[in-house]
Design a protein around this motif. Sequence first.
Motif, PDB file in Angstrom:
ATOM      1  N   TYR A  88      44.595  23.987  51.335  1.00  0.00           N
ATOM      2  CA  TYR A  88      45.388  24.145  50.121  1.00  0.00           C
ATOM      3  C   TYR A  88      44.453  24.401  48.948  1.00  0.00           C
ATOM      4  CZ  TYR A  88      48.858  22.053  53.141  1.00  0.00           C
ATOM      5  OH  TYR A  88      49.694  21.803  54.201  1.00  0.00           O
ATOM      6  N   ILE A  89      44.797  25.425  48.168  1.00  0.00           N
ATOM      7  CA  ILE A  89      43.993  25.797  47.007  1.00  0.00           C
ATOM      8  C   ILE A  89      44.933  25.927  45.811  1.00  0.00           C
ATOM      9  CG2 ILE A  89      42.453  27.559  46.023  1.00  0.00           C
ATOM     10  CD1 ILE A  89      41.664  28.304  48.943  1.00  0.00           C
ATOM     11  N   CYS A  90      44.713  25.099  44.785  1.00  0.00           N
ATOM     12  CA  CYS A  90      45.619  25.065  43.627  1.00  0.00           C
ATOM     13  C   CYS A  90      44.790  25.237  42.365  1.00  0.00           C
ATOM     14  CB  CYS A  90      46.360  23.733  43.554  1.00  0.00           C
ATOM     15  SG  CYS A  90      47.118  23.237  45.110  1.00  0.00           S
ATOM     16  N   SER A  91      44.938  26.390  41.734  1.00  0.00           N
ATOM     17  CA  SER A  91      44.101  26.709  40.580  1.00  0.00           C
ATOM     18  C   SER A  91      44.957  26.725  39.321  1.00  0.00           C
ATOM     19  CB  SER A  91      43.447  28.078  40.823  1.00  0.00           C
ATOM     20  OG  SER A  91      42.674  28.452  39.711  1.00  0.00           O
ATOM     21  N   TYR A  92      44.572  25.919  38.338  1.00  0.00           N
ATOM     22  CA  TYR A  92      45.350  25.791  37.107  1.00  0.00           C
ATOM     23  C   TYR A  92      44.617  26.488  35.965  1.00  0.00           C
ATOM     24  CZ  TYR A  92      46.873  21.789  39.964  1.00  0.00           C
ATOM     25  OH  TYR A  92      47.289  20.976  40.996  1.00  0.00           O
ATOM     26  N   LYS A 131      46.290  32.580  57.273  1.00  0.00           N
ATOM     27  CA  LYS A 131      46.548  31.561  58.306  1.00  0.00           C
ATOM     28  C   LYS A 131      45.845  30.250  57.954  1.00  0.00           C
ATOM     29  CE  LYS A 131      47.315  34.525  62.261  1.00  0.00           C
ATOM     30  NZ  LYS A 131      46.412  35.510  62.840  1.00  0.00           N
ATOM     31  N   GLN A 132      44.604  30.377  57.444  1.00  0.00           N
ATOM     32  CA  GLN A 132      43.818  29.173  57.146  1.00  0.00           C
ATOM     33  C   GLN A 132      44.398  28.407  55.947  1.00  0.00           C
ATOM     34  OE1 GLN A 132      40.080  31.322  56.636  1.00  0.00           O
ATOM     35  NE2 GLN A 132      39.220  30.329  58.459  1.00  0.00           N
ATOM     36  N   VAL A 133      44.745  29.155  54.909  1.00  0.00           N
ATOM     37  CA  VAL A 133      45.203  28.525  53.665  1.00  0.00           C
ATOM     38  C   VAL A 133      46.727  28.449  53.688  1.00  0.00           C
ATOM     39  CG1 VAL A 133      45.179  28.675  51.142  1.00  0.00           C
ATOM     40  CG2 VAL A 133      43.177  29.415  52.466  1.00  0.00           C
ATOM     41  N   LYS A 134      47.240  27.224  53.827  1.00  0.00           N
ATOM     42  CA  LYS A 134      48.692  27.039  53.974  1.00  0.00           C
ATOM     43  C   LYS A 134      49.408  27.340  52.664  1.00  0.00           C
ATOM     44  CE  LYS A 134      47.470  25.261  57.884  1.00  0.00           C
ATOM     45  NZ  LYS A 134      47.333  26.297  58.926  1.00  0.00           N
ATOM     46  N   LYS A 135      48.754  27.061  51.569  1.00  0.00           N
ATOM     47  CA  LYS A 135      49.395  27.236  50.269  1.00  0.00           C
ATOM     48  C   LYS A 135      48.306  27.508  49.236  1.00  0.00           C
ATOM     49  CE  LYS A 135      53.263  25.623  49.587  1.00  0.00           C
ATOM     50  NZ  LYS A 135      54.654  26.168  49.602  1.00  0.00           N
ATOM     51  N   PHE A 136      48.526  28.586  48.484  1.00  0.00           N
ATOM     52  CA  PHE A 136      47.579  28.948  47.416  1.00  0.00           C
ATOM     53  C   PHE A 136      48.401  29.224  46.166  1.00  0.00           C
ATOM     54  CE2 PHE A 136      45.162  32.862  45.681  1.00  0.00           C
ATOM     55  CZ  PHE A 136      44.534  32.105  44.696  1.00  0.00           C
ATOM     56  N   THR A 137      48.202  28.403  45.153  1.00  0.00           N
ATOM     57  CA  THR A 137      48.956  28.606  43.911  1.00  0.00           C
ATOM     58  C   THR A 137      47.997  28.824  42.745  1.00  0.00           C
ATOM     59  OG1 THR A 137      49.009  26.230  43.482  1.00  0.00           O
ATOM     60  CG2 THR A 137      50.930  27.164  44.580  1.00  0.00           C
ATOM     61  N   ILE A 138      48.442  29.678  41.829  1.00  0.00           N
ATOM     62  CA  ILE A 138      47.758  29.816  40.544  1.00  0.00           C
ATOM     63  C   ILE A 138      48.798  29.524  39.467  1.00  0.00           C
ATOM     64  CG2 ILE A 138      46.585  31.362  38.943  1.00  0.00           C
ATOM     65  CD1 ILE A 138      45.332  32.819  41.219  1.00  0.00           C
ATOM     66  N   SER A 139      48.507  28.538  38.627  1.00  0.00           N
ATOM     67  CA  SER A 139      49.460  28.105  37.604  1.00  0.00           C
ATOM     68  C   SER A 139      48.898  28.417  36.227  1.00  0.00           C
ATOM     69  CB  SER A 139      49.689  26.593  37.707  1.00  0.00           C
ATOM     70  OG  SER A 139      50.026  26.224  39.028  1.00  0.00           O
ATOM     71  N   VAL A 140      49.790  28.782  35.316  1.00  0.00           N
ATOM     72  CA  VAL A 140      49.330  29.063  33.946  1.00  0.00           C
ATOM     73  C   VAL A 140      50.533  29.048  33.006  1.00  0.00           C
ATOM     74  CG1 VAL A 140      49.538  31.607  34.085  1.00  0.00           C
ATOM     75  CG2 VAL A 140      47.807  30.584  32.564  1.00  0.00           C
ATOM     76  N   GLY A 141      50.276  28.752  31.745  1.00  0.00           N
ATOM     77  CA  GLY A 141      51.318  28.821  30.718  1.00  0.00           C
ATOM     78  C   GLY A 141      51.265  30.165  30.002  1.00  0.00           C
ATOM     79  N   LYS A 169      44.565  42.164  47.255  1.00  0.00           N
ATOM     80  CA  LYS A 169      43.781  41.912  48.480  1.00  0.00           C
ATOM     81  C   LYS A 169      44.650  41.353  49.613  1.00  0.00           C
ATOM     82  CE  LYS A 169      39.762  42.563  46.230  1.00  0.00           C
ATOM     83  NZ  LYS A 169      38.838  43.674  46.466  1.00  0.00           N
ATOM     84  N   LYS A 170      45.957  41.291  49.369  1.00  0.00           N
ATOM     85  CA  LYS A 170      46.927  40.818  50.370  1.00  0.00           C
ATOM     86  C   LYS A 170      46.799  39.323  50.678  1.00  0.00           C
ATOM     87  CE  LYS A 170      48.275  45.131  50.957  1.00  0.00           C
ATOM     88  NZ  LYS A 170      49.322  45.567  49.999  1.00  0.00           N
ATOM     89  N   ILE A 171      46.207  38.608  49.745  1.00  0.00           N
ATOM     90  CA  ILE A 171      46.154  37.153  49.890  1.00  0.00           C
ATOM     91  C   ILE A 171      47.463  36.586  49.347  1.00  0.00           C
ATOM     92  CG2 ILE A 171      44.930  35.042  49.213  1.00  0.00           C
ATOM     93  CD1 ILE A 171      43.206  36.933  50.910  1.00  0.00           C
ATOM     94  N   LYS A 172      48.124  35.742  50.130  1.00  0.00           N
ATOM     95  CA  LYS A 172      49.401  35.156  49.686  1.00  0.00           C
ATOM     96  C   LYS A 172      49.132  34.154  48.565  1.00  0.00           C
ATOM     97  CE  LYS A 172      51.400  34.349  53.908  1.00  0.00           C
ATOM     98  NZ  LYS A 172      52.191  33.475  54.767  1.00  0.00           N
ATOM     99  N   VAL A 173      49.641  34.463  47.400  1.00  0.00           N
ATOM    100  CA  VAL A 173      49.446  33.558  46.265  1.00  0.00           C
ATOM    101  C   VAL A 173      50.807  33.267  45.640  1.00  0.00           C
ATOM    102  CG1 VAL A 173      48.836  35.566  44.809  1.00  0.00           C
ATOM    103  CG2 VAL A 173      48.318  33.246  44.003  1.00  0.00           C
ATOM    104  N   GLU A 174      51.050  32.004  45.297  1.00  0.00           N
ATOM    105  CA  GLU A 174      52.288  31.639  44.613  1.00  0.00           C
ATOM    106  C   GLU A 174      51.981  31.382  43.149  1.00  0.00           C
ATOM    107  OE1 GLU A 174      54.385  28.478  46.579  1.00  0.00           O
ATOM    108  OE2 GLU A 174      54.071  29.382  48.556  1.00  0.00           O
ATOM    109  N   PRO A 175      52.383  32.282  42.276  1.00  0.00           N
ATOM    110  CA  PRO A 175      52.152  32.039  40.855  1.00  0.00           C
ATOM    111  C   PRO A 175      53.152  31.002  40.343  1.00  0.00           C
ATOM    112  CG  PRO A 175      52.565  34.380  41.334  1.00  0.00           C
ATOM    113  CD  PRO A 175      53.014  33.584  42.514  1.00  0.00           C
TER     114      PRO A 175
END
Lengths: 359, 359
Positions: free
Chosen positions: B270-274, B299-309, B328-334
């Motif tokens: 899990y990678i969560c970047s604020y 497959k390796q990273v179950k959840k990747f989020t980038i959060s911002v205001g 780059k086709k990386i699944k990211v949840e903004p």
Amino acid sequence: MKKYIPFGFLVLLSSLSLLAQQRPPAISSPDVHADNSVTFRYFSKKAQRVTLSGEFLKAPVSLMKDTSGIWSVTVPNIKPDIYPYSFFVDSVQIADPNNTYIFANERFKRSIVDVPGNTPLVHSLQNVPHGKIHYQYYNAKTLGRTRDLLVYTPPNFDASGKSKYPVLYLIHGGSDTQETWTKVGRANLIADNLIAQGKAKPMIIVMPYGNVRPSPMPDFTKEIVNDIIPFIEANYPVATDSKNRAVAGFSVGGGQTLNIGFTNTDKFGYICSYAPYTATDEFKKNFTDWNPNADLINKQVKKFTISVGTEDFLYESVKQNIAMFQEKKIKVEPLIVSGGHTWMNCKLFLAHSLQEIFK
Amino acid sequence: MKKYIPFGFLVLLSSLSLLAQQRPPAISSPDVHADNSVTFRYFSKKAQRVTLSGEFLKAPVSLMKDTSGIWSVTVPNIKPDIYPYSFFVDSVQIADPNNTYIFANERFKRSIVDVPGNTPLVHSLQNVPHGKIHYQYYNAKTLGRTRDLLVYTPPNFDASGKSKYPVLYLIHGGSDTQETWTKVGRANLIADNLIAQGKAKPMIIVMPYGNVRPSPMPDFTKEIVNDIIPFIEANYPVATDSKNRAVAGFSVGGGQTLNIGFTNTDKFGYICSYAPYTATDEFKKNFTDWNPNADLINKQVKKFTISVGTEDFLYESVKQNIAMFQEKKIKVEPLIVSGGHTWMNCKLFLAHSLQEIFK
């Protein structure tokens, strides 16, 4: 594939440049030099006068401004120790904005500077096994609220319950907080170092928050006995007899130590009071017309010390406290050192106590 | 027997009166009222102008002085949250001297005010089981020194090793410290509350000190992987597979999160970047001409989020970061919310992440 340069570098740089305009430049303060001199710096283009006050100085010294707005002064030859200091910018007292280390206190904001010297001091971070400090909440039933406390556990702490540790309850001064004994007094490092040298027993040190406002102070005595001790005994592997329980404190906490200790001599085998402040209703109530069973108390309390510096503003009062206990035939060991009502002395007093208790 | 009255009361009173002359009077600030208004007070007889800046204000407001030298202002109707604020006394920015709660930071000294409101917030101290925060030293081999870190353990933590906890590595912003996530971000209380509600799994949260000066920042990535993770795994009962390991961080720490996470996708599920700050050499090196195996990483990273205001000064840059990962086709949840580059938003981002990770 598209090349992602400059990744918003331009946006970022212009934003940062905006931010930079609002913020003072990053400057280094305090800079502690190998010769025990320290350079203090402060940035202001508008200030007319900036002075430094510190417990390593007899009187404030002035900082000089350079053309970029950076004020500085180098103080030579400071005796290695940890000292509180602050700047006066014109008439405003402030903590050093560039120093992360703040004196944990409710009434003032001062910074602290560590002048390590060449020989490790009893409070220095040394290459020895380290304990931990636990920050936690507990239900302060007497006071009707949830409070914080800090618990030091020694290096190689065995949580299994196979070892039963002795416990020191250690109380801060009047406007200090539960963090002052570690952030300023380095109680954890003093314990680490003395345990590593075999001079102190591995022990648990509980640092509660001792201030009670607006409720009356005697509530804290009840809080310690009825809430904090049971909480610690329920959550840590500790010995529960009085010869494995000590109480110590500084200033207002030194007064609390006397109140807590001498109204509970069945519970505290060691009582260590540092520069006690005793002009309180609770102390008056407990010790005016006090008629103690000295023989019993001297059996219960293995060691009772009162420590103070000769330049402490409470020195005369503390001497009278000592005389009072002596008059009542209570065995008291005075520890009289030089210095004032300071945390430099607190560290020495604690280091002394840790070598005396639980022996 | 001699009666020990007044125990040096006279000496004490005259000393205290001397002390009182040097110290400003005890005043209450901030006073948070039931209607979410807050009164801020500052004492100065000499100041010409005192203003309040706070992240609950669009622009500074002036305090008014009464005849005793107490300046005050009441700000009505503040949206419940925890906010940084400071006074400007003439031109000097200061933390509120009467407020114990300081924003843990290396560059500025601001105070924090907690406006609780009527409904408990995700970061409020609630009547639920509480975890603990452990302050401890470890050997930072990569950096060649001893460093501090903080470790949150959840309520009813089982140290025996029978349970293996997942671990979140949580990194502060650029001039913050290892204490900012708890002192300002209340990471411990957010975790306590969400765990009590069954919305987050009991987990360990490791809060290291992320700043590396003057060494280059990539050393911190090595420090996390080579020193901090092994230290935690040797000292806490934690699961060691990537689906039980997460990394998160804010601002500079948000950039570090991307660097640490994407150079170690085998280690972090899990990678969560604020609100990441990514104008760094390390980010440029890692992500310029980056040619990732997106299928493997997704497959390796179950959840990747980038959060911002949307009012964050990094908003445009963060949008470009998100676009780069999407390209780059990386699944990211903004997670795009209102608000700026603030710790009010950090708390929301963390609360969101804690409910998403380790599921």
